[in-house]
Scaffold this active site. Structure first.
Site, PDB file in Angstrom:
ATOM      1  N   LYS A  67      25.285  -8.513 -36.046  1.00 31.21           N
ATOM      2  CA  LYS A  67      26.597  -8.289 -36.671  1.00 31.21           C
ATOM      3  C   LYS A  67      27.132  -9.563 -37.316  1.00 31.21           C
ATOM      4  O   LYS A  67      28.038  -9.502 -38.150  1.00 31.21           O
ATOM      5  CB  LYS A  67      27.598  -7.774 -35.639  1.00 31.21           C
ATOM      6  N   HIS A 113      30.420  -5.356 -38.565  1.00 31.68           N
ATOM      7  CA  HIS A 113      30.379  -4.265 -37.591  1.00 31.68           C
ATOM      8  C   HIS A 113      30.473  -2.937 -38.330  1.00 31.68           C
ATOM      9  O   HIS A 113      31.522  -2.600 -38.883  1.00 31.68           O
ATOM     10  CB  HIS A 113      31.530  -4.423 -36.609  1.00 31.68           C
ATOM     11  N   HIS A 159      25.506  -6.043 -28.608  1.00 31.96           N
ATOM     12  CA  HIS A 159      26.649  -5.491 -29.335  1.00 31.96           C
ATOM     13  C   HIS A 159      27.348  -6.617 -30.090  1.00 31.96           C
ATOM     14  O   HIS A 159      27.666  -6.474 -31.265  1.00 31.96           O
ATOM     15  CB  HIS A 159      27.590  -4.808 -28.350  1.00 31.96           C
ATOM     16  N   GLU A 162      29.530  -9.164 -22.311  1.00 27.42           N
ATOM     17  CA  GLU A 162      28.132  -8.797 -22.505  1.00 27.42           C
ATOM     18  C   GLU A 162      27.192  -9.866 -21.958  1.00 27.42           C
ATOM     19  O   GLU A 162      26.158  -9.546 -21.362  1.00 27.42           O
ATOM     20  CB  GLU A 162      27.852  -8.536 -23.988  1.00 27.42           C
ATOM     21  N   PHE A 197      35.055   1.767 -28.316  1.00 29.47           N
ATOM     22  CA  PHE A 197      36.396   2.019 -27.785  1.00 29.47           C
ATOM     23  C   PHE A 197      36.362   3.303 -26.953  1.00 29.47           C
ATOM     24  O   PHE A 197      35.733   4.288 -27.329  1.00 29.47           O
ATOM     25  CB  PHE A 197      37.407   2.182 -28.915  1.00 29.47           C
ATOM     26  N   CYS A 202      31.969   3.129 -31.631  1.00 29.70           N
ATOM     27  CA  CYS A 202      30.893   2.260 -32.108  1.00 29.70           C
ATOM     28  C   CYS A 202      29.561   2.529 -31.425  1.00 29.70           C
ATOM     29  O   CYS A 202      28.542   1.953 -31.805  1.00 29.70           O
ATOM     30  CB  CYS A 202      31.300   0.801 -31.935  1.00 29.70           C
TER      31      CYS A 202
END
Length: 416
Positions: free
Chosen positions: A337, A342, A305, A316, A403, A165
């Site tokens: 998002k 996403h 994010h 975060e 990831f 991502c």
């Protein structure tokens, strides 16, 4: 070596909430959700039955039919977003030195639709190998960058970034670094993704990463809400034209903002989970600000994010407080998002564009779908819940994490 200044001169998007920059931005500040029931396949037997799909996209608006057949959907999105950005930039391609122009494009998964369709056809054909000659060229993640460079004749650096991502944020960071080191004058950069198929949805479901709030898809992506239960998968693409400042000024280009700095770090912690204290996320923001010689007090907005996962959102927030201290409470923070879902490898591109437009328009898009406060989220933070807020934005950070522990942060600032 004296580093060159780098600016943004063109933008293009294909998203679940709009297939033009204007529509995308208007829907962002209105708080429109792009989520709805999956139409790409029959999701009856899947845990998640909804997604943020792109609507009303016709690839023949950008490509001829023969080209369309040779491209996976993720590459079609790339070509459309890139064409919009080129047009927006006003670049005269006949006057541009093709050896001074490059393409760096991000995709976390690439042609998963093509891959599944071809393997499925092989199985259903009793194991007879009748694979399409376009199977491999449609599937591989680098092919969007290749198609873009061939269309515009750009002969400078050309490759793909694949870091889950964080892919398109890494692409933007790389393009920025190439230009400021004098290796090119212009880049088409960004990313695209199209993973809403049985394999994409089923795979993420098996990881328990996605929301299963099937009763109300539009409210499923709810970053920082106590009831959040996972991300909502999206698709699309975003493209930016990055240009060396003097080159842009010489041709009288419209300049959106300056790319000030970029940071890249690793969590080195877990295959899919973020570091619980947000150590990698903190370091990447610090790195981006150091790279751009940015005082943390000049940061007015962070596009986080913020995927709406239970652990990711908390990590975060902790990272932001760790880095910014008291100034964390003076900034606007939002997770777009909540509206787009996403976009995986394309997330950084469309969220960078949201950050750039926040600078240009003096409006911070909201984090929608917030109704239940999470006691683990500091209530004094301005997470821009549910409604856009007007404010002057001098510097905006765009965070993306992937990831594998990949972290990227790009810093944009108002042009001086």
């Amino acid at each position: 070596m004296e580093l060159k200044r780098v600016v943004v001169t063109g933008l293009g998007v294909i998203t679940p909430i709009g297939n033009s920059v204007e529509t995308y931005w208007n829907n962002l500040i209105k708080g429109v959700s792009g989520a709805g029931p999956i139409t790409r396949f029959d999701a009856t037997n899947f845990k998640t039955k909804f997604a943020c799909e792109v609507k009303d996209f016709d690839p023949t608006d950008y490509l001829d039919r023969k080209e369309v057949r040779k491209m996976d959907l993720f590459a079609q999105y790339a070509m459309a977003a890139a064409e919009q950005a080129i047009q927006d930039s006003g670049l005269n391609l006949e006057e541009l030195d093709p050896d001074e122009a490059g393409v760096i494009w991000g995709a976390g998964i690439g042609g998963i639709i093509t891959f599944m369709d071809e393997v499925k056809a092989y199985v259903e054909g009793n194991g007879i190998p009748r694979f399409s000659p376009f199977f491999i060229p449609k599937m591989i993640s680098d092919i969007a960058a290749g198609h873009i460079s061939m269309k515009y004749g750009f002969r400078g650096p050309n490759y793909a970034t694949v870091s889950a991502c964080a892919s398109s944020s890494h692409a933007i960071a790389d393009a920025f670094n190439h230009i400021r080191m004098g290796k090119a004058k212009v880049f088409i950069t960004g990313g695209s993704e199209a993973a809403i198929n049985e394999a994409g949805v089923g795979g993420f479901n098996s990881m328990q990463a996605m929301s299963t709030f099937n009763e109300d898809p539009a409210r499923a992506s709810r970053p920082f809400d106590k009831e959040r239960d996972g991300f909502v998968i999206g698709e699309g693409g975003g493209s930016l034209i990055l240009e060396e400042y003097e080159h842009a000024v010489a041709r009288g280009a419209k300049i959106y903002c300056e790319v000030a700095g970029a940071g890249m770090t690793a969590d080195a912690y877990h295959l899919t989970a973020p570091h619980p204290e947000g150590l990698g996320a903190a370091k990447v923001m610090e790195s981006a600000m150091k790279d751009g010689d940015i005082d943390l007090k000049d940061v007015d907005y962070i596009n986080v994010h913020g995927t709406s996962t239970p652990r990711g959102d908390i990590a975060e927030v902790l990272a932001i407080i760790k880095v910014f201290g008291d100034h964390a409470y003076e900034m606007n923070i939002s997770a777009t998002k909540s509206m787009t879902g996403h976009l995986l490898g394309a997330a950084g591109a469309i969220e960078s564009i949201a950050s750039i437009l926040a600078i240009r328009n003096g409006i911070v898009p909201p984090t929608i779908n917030h109704s239940t406060p999470d006691p683990e989220v500091d209530s004094k933070l301005n997470l821009t819940f549910n409604e856009a807020q007007e404010r002057k934005v001098r510097v905006a950070l765009s965070n993306t994490f992937g990831f594998g522990g990949h972290n990227a942060c790009v810093a944009f600032k108002a042009i001086e």
